[in-house]
Design a protein around this motif. Structure first.
Motif, PDB file in Angstrom:
ATOM      1  N   ILE A 237       0.761  -1.031  -0.158  1.00 18.20           N
ATOM      2  CA  ILE A 237      -0.134   0.167  -0.163  1.00 18.20           C
ATOM      3  C   ILE A 237       1.062   0.949   0.006  1.00 18.20           C
ATOM      4  CG2 ILE A 237      -2.032   2.008   1.360  1.00 18.20           C
ATOM      5  CD1 ILE A 237      -2.763  -1.721   2.228  1.00 18.20           C
ATOM      6  N   THR A 238       1.190   1.464  -1.470  1.00 19.92           N
ATOM      7  CA  THR A 238       1.390   3.211  -0.972  1.00 19.92           C
ATOM      8  C   THR A 238       0.501   4.480  -0.995  1.00 19.92           C
ATOM      9  OG1 THR A 238       2.639   2.388  -2.555  1.00 19.92           O
ATOM     10  CG2 THR A 238       3.441   5.089  -2.212  1.00 19.92           C
ATOM     11  N   PRO A 239       0.334   5.323  -0.172  1.00 17.09           N
ATOM     12  CA  PRO A 239      -0.412   6.153  -0.002  1.00 17.09           C
ATOM     13  C   PRO A 239       0.004   7.323   0.121  1.00 17.09           C
ATOM     14  CG  PRO A 239       1.201   6.088   2.165  1.00 17.09           C
ATOM     15  CD  PRO A 239       1.414   5.216   1.345  1.00 17.09           C
ATOM     16  N   ALA A 240      -0.745   8.340  -1.197  1.00 17.39           N
ATOM     17  CA  ALA A 240      -0.462   9.481  -1.536  1.00 17.39           C
ATOM     18  C   ALA A 240       0.178  10.527  -1.100  1.00 17.39           C
ATOM     19  CB  ALA A 240      -1.742  10.388  -2.097  1.00 17.39           C
ATOM     20  N   GLU A 241       0.962  11.655  -1.080  1.00 15.23           N
ATOM     21  CA  GLU A 241       1.407  12.522  -0.281  1.00 15.23           C
ATOM     22  C   GLU A 241       0.614  13.482   0.065  1.00 15.23           C
ATOM     23  OE1 GLU A 241       4.813  14.260  -2.954  1.00 15.23           O
ATOM     24  OE2 GLU A 241       5.867  12.089  -2.723  1.00 15.23           O
ATOM     25  N   ASN A 242      -0.509  14.138  -0.518  1.00 16.35           N
ATOM     26  CA  ASN A 242      -1.248  14.743   0.154  1.00 16.35           C
ATOM     27  C   ASN A 242      -2.437  14.623  -0.057  1.00 16.35           C
ATOM     28  OD1 ASN A 242       0.588  17.213  -0.027  1.00 16.35           O
ATOM     29  ND2 ASN A 242       0.274  17.135  -2.600  1.00 16.35           N
ATOM     30  N   VAL A 243      -3.104  14.820   0.743  1.00 16.75           N
ATOM     31  CA  VAL A 243      -4.549  14.144   1.596  1.00 16.75           C
ATOM     32  C   VAL A 243      -6.092  15.255   0.779  1.00 16.75           C
ATOM     33  CG1 VAL A 243      -6.101  13.300   2.714  1.00 16.75           C
ATOM     34  CG2 VAL A 243      -3.968  12.901   2.911  1.00 16.75           C
ATOM     35  N   ALA A 244      -5.945  15.451  -0.122  1.00 23.48           N
ATOM     36  CA  ALA A 244      -7.365  16.438   0.051  1.00 23.48           C
ATOM     37  C   ALA A 244      -8.762  16.036   0.685  1.00 23.48           C
ATOM     38  CB  ALA A 244      -7.517  16.729  -2.219  1.00 23.48           C
ATOM     39  N   SER A 245      -9.217  17.165   0.562  1.00 24.54           N
ATOM     40  CA  SER A 245     -10.842  16.552   1.834  1.00 24.54           C
ATOM     41  C   SER A 245     -11.691  17.069   0.389  1.00 24.54           C
ATOM     42  CB  SER A 245     -10.521  17.342   2.449  1.00 24.54           C
ATOM     43  OG  SER A 245     -11.557  18.243   3.475  1.00 24.54           O
ATOM     44  N   PRO A 246     -12.866  16.626   0.202  1.00 22.25           N
ATOM     45  CA  PRO A 246     -13.734  16.563  -0.382  1.00 22.25           C
ATOM     46  C   PRO A 246     -15.072  17.055   0.283  1.00 22.25           C
ATOM     47  CG  PRO A 246     -14.394  14.224   1.146  1.00 22.25           C
ATOM     48  CD  PRO A 246     -13.062  14.930   1.429  1.00 22.25           C
ATOM     49  N   VAL A 247     -15.120  18.618   0.618  1.00 24.10           N
ATOM     50  CA  VAL A 247     -15.324  19.478   1.939  1.00 24.10           C
ATOM     51  C   VAL A 247     -14.796  20.409   2.116  1.00 24.10           C
ATOM     52  CG1 VAL A 247     -17.414  17.428   1.794  1.00 24.10           C
ATOM     53  CG2 VAL A 247     -15.628  17.765   4.220  1.00 24.10           C
ATOM     54  N   PRO A 248     -15.047  22.030   2.260  1.00 23.08           N
ATOM     55  CA  PRO A 248     -14.093  23.063   2.668  1.00 23.08           C
ATOM     56  C   PRO A 248     -13.910  22.730   3.963  1.00 23.08           C
ATOM     57  CG  PRO A 248     -16.548  23.648   1.512  1.00 23.08           C
ATOM     58  CD  PRO A 248     -16.375  22.034   1.338  1.00 23.08           C
ATOM     59  N   GLU A 249     -12.995  23.277   4.571  1.00 21.48           N
ATOM     60  CA  GLU A 249     -12.125  23.501   6.632  1.00 21.48           C
ATOM     61  C   GLU A 249     -12.358  24.296   7.130  1.00 21.48           C
ATOM     62  OE1 GLU A 249      -8.124  22.041   6.823  1.00 21.48           O
ATOM     63  OE2 GLU A 249      -8.121  21.229   4.986  1.00 21.48           O
ATOM     64  N   ALA A 250     -12.852  24.310   8.437  1.00 23.67           N
ATOM     65  CA  ALA A 250     -13.638  25.148   9.336  1.00 23.67           C
ATOM     66  C   ALA A 250     -12.477  26.176   8.783  1.00 23.67           C
ATOM     67  CB  ALA A 250     -14.189  24.712  10.153  1.00 23.67           C
ATOM     68  N   GLY A 251     -12.972  27.855   8.970  1.00 26.41           N
ATOM     69  CA  GLY A 251     -11.528  28.397   8.789  1.00 26.41           C
ATOM     70  C   GLY A 251     -11.718  29.178  10.285  1.00 26.41           C
ATOM     71  N   VAL A 252     -10.408  29.434  10.774  1.00 32.33           N
ATOM     72  CA  VAL A 252     -10.290  30.423  12.187  1.00 32.33           C
ATOM     73  C   VAL A 252     -11.326  30.958  13.401  1.00 32.33           C
ATOM     74  CG1 VAL A 252      -7.623  30.128  11.575  1.00 32.33           C
ATOM     75  CG2 VAL A 252      -9.559  32.337  10.858  1.00 32.33           C
ATOM     76  N   LYS A 253     -12.421  31.596  12.121  1.00 30.97           N
ATOM     77  CA  LYS A 253     -13.510  32.217  13.054  1.00 30.97           C
ATOM     78  C   LYS A 253     -14.641  31.609  12.737  1.00 30.97           C
ATOM     79  CE  LYS A 253     -12.105  36.420  10.983  1.00 30.97           C
ATOM     80  NZ  LYS A 253     -12.747  38.468  10.248  1.00 30.97           N
ATOM     81  N   GLU A 254     -14.591  30.195  12.588  1.00 29.54           N
ATOM     82  CA  GLU A 254     -16.094  29.386  12.977  1.00 29.54           C
ATOM     83  C   GLU A 254     -15.615  28.581  14.649  1.00 29.54           C
ATOM     84  OE1 GLU A 254     -17.765  29.063  10.686  1.00 29.54           O
ATOM     85  OE2 GLU A 254     -17.303  29.454   9.138  1.00 29.54           O
ATOM     86  N   THR A 255     -16.896  29.052  14.477  1.00 25.74           N
ATOM     87  CA  THR A 255     -16.610  28.326  16.496  1.00 25.74           C
ATOM     88  C   THR A 255     -17.350  27.356  16.596  1.00 25.74           C
ATOM     89  OG1 THR A 255     -19.407  29.678  16.572  1.00 25.74           O
ATOM     90  CG2 THR A 255     -17.076  31.398  17.071  1.00 25.74           C
ATOM     91  N   ALA A 256     -18.701  26.930  15.651  1.00 30.04           N
ATOM     92  CA  ALA A 256     -19.515  25.900  15.812  1.00 30.04           C
ATOM     93  C   ALA A 256     -18.905  24.500  14.814  1.00 30.04           C
ATOM     94  CB  ALA A 256     -20.996  26.092  15.526  1.00 30.04           C
ATOM     95  N   THR A 257     -17.739  23.816  14.857  1.00 29.93           N
ATOM     96  CA  THR A 257     -16.897  22.692  14.134  1.00 29.93           C
ATOM     97  C   THR A 257     -17.178  21.239  14.682  1.00 29.93           C
ATOM     98  OG1 THR A 257     -14.645  23.447  15.063  1.00 29.93           O
ATOM     99  CG2 THR A 257     -15.217  24.954  13.392  1.00 29.93           C
TER     100      THR A 257
END
Length: 299
Positions: A237-257
């Motif tokens: 098993i050879t994993p890829a170097e970068n893991v791409a997310s299928p959804v947007p990640e929460a920003g620093v201002k988000e409180t409900a995560t």
């Protein structure tokens, strides 16, 4: 934007998530579902389907005389050989990726005899008390083969008589073919090919990228990985170097995560005796990364 909100809403609808068993992203920790609170610890389960083929050759008793009397070469020793005919790697824990193990090919016996080990031997001359050597018996068998071939030609060309036609001719030709095959086996031997299919299930670990799925024995075919008499069948098993997310990640201002685990796409290669027999690129949680995703705002 509307499409992104719909994706996020679907992701964090726990009932929907667990029903679909998303192989690319999953919630981590305590999850509030329609059936109550549950602990989510996403893992990936792989299936490895292997079809091994066995080719068995039994040497004929007159094999050493095949080239001299018939002008063809024949195997001079018995042999059993196993090899991986085909293989498949898939996901077992995602409904859209579930595979059914393929069926083994039917056994092929290249012989008219019921038992592979039995040969129709030439009977000795009952009118003579002298012993028949193996070479003399082989010569008698070869002459019988040539005689059968002459009779077949005479039947086909009509030289054997005008009364042999229709079903009678068909039956006569089939009987000649059966007798010829039995005699040829005395020189060329017999061969059977059969196969067996096995499915193996494993869950990759983040600290391990190589797994001995099973072993392939030259005598017994597919055997457990603990049986050191066989050659290793290895899953790399050879994993890829970068893991791409299928959804947007929460920003620093988000409180409900909430925390989610994104599976990494990995190249899964199956090797049998050092040769590649299957390759797939699949999402695997063990090599993924954790992300924070903003919860949808309730109205």
């Amino acid at each position: 934007m509307k499409r992104l909100l719909m994706l996020v809403a679907l992701l964090f609808s726990a009932a929907t998530l667990m029903a679909q068993n998303n192989p690319y992203i999953a919630l981590v920790g305590v999850v509030d579902t329609a059936n109550g609170v549950a602990l989510s610890a996403p893992t990936t389960t792989l299936t490895v389907d292997i079809e091994a083929e066995c080719e068995r050759t039994i040497c004929g008793p007159y094999a050493r005389y095949a080239q001299k009397l018939l002008g063809v070469r024949a195997p001079l020793t018995d042999k059993v050989e196993w090899r991986v005919k085909r293989a498949a790697i898939g996901l077992a824990d995602a409904s859209s990726f579930v595979q059914q193990p393929f069926e083994a090919a039917p056994t092929m016996q290249f012989s008219y005899a019921d038992a592979v080990e039995d040969f129709s031997m030439i009977q000795p001359d009952k009118s003579s008390t002298s012993a028949t050597t193996l070479e003399d018996a082989a010569l008698m068998a070869a002459n019988s083969i040539f005689s059968l071939r002459r009779h077949r030609t005479e039947l086909i060309t009509g030289e054997a008589g005008e009364n042999v036609f229709g079903e009678g001719l068909k039956s006569a030709l089939e009987e000649i073919a059966r007798q010829e095959q039995a005699l040829l086996e005395l020189f060329l031997g017999k061969r059977t090919v059969r196969s067996e299919v096995r499915r193996f299930v494993l869950s990759p670990e983040s600290t391990k990228q190589q797994y001995v799925v099973c072993r392939l024995s030259a005598v017994d075919g597919i055997v457990p990985s603990s049986d050191l008499t066989g050659d290793m069948v290895v899953l790399q098993i050879t994993p890829a170097e970068n893991v791409a997310s299928p959804v947007p990640e929460a920003g620093v201002k988000e409180t409900a995560t909430t925390t989610a685990l994104v599976a990494n796409r990995a190249t899964c290669t199956l090797l049998a005796s050092g040769e590649e027999v299957a390759r797939e690129v699949l999402p695997i949680f063990a090599f993924g990364r954790y992300i924070q995703v903003a919860l949808p705002k309730r109205k």
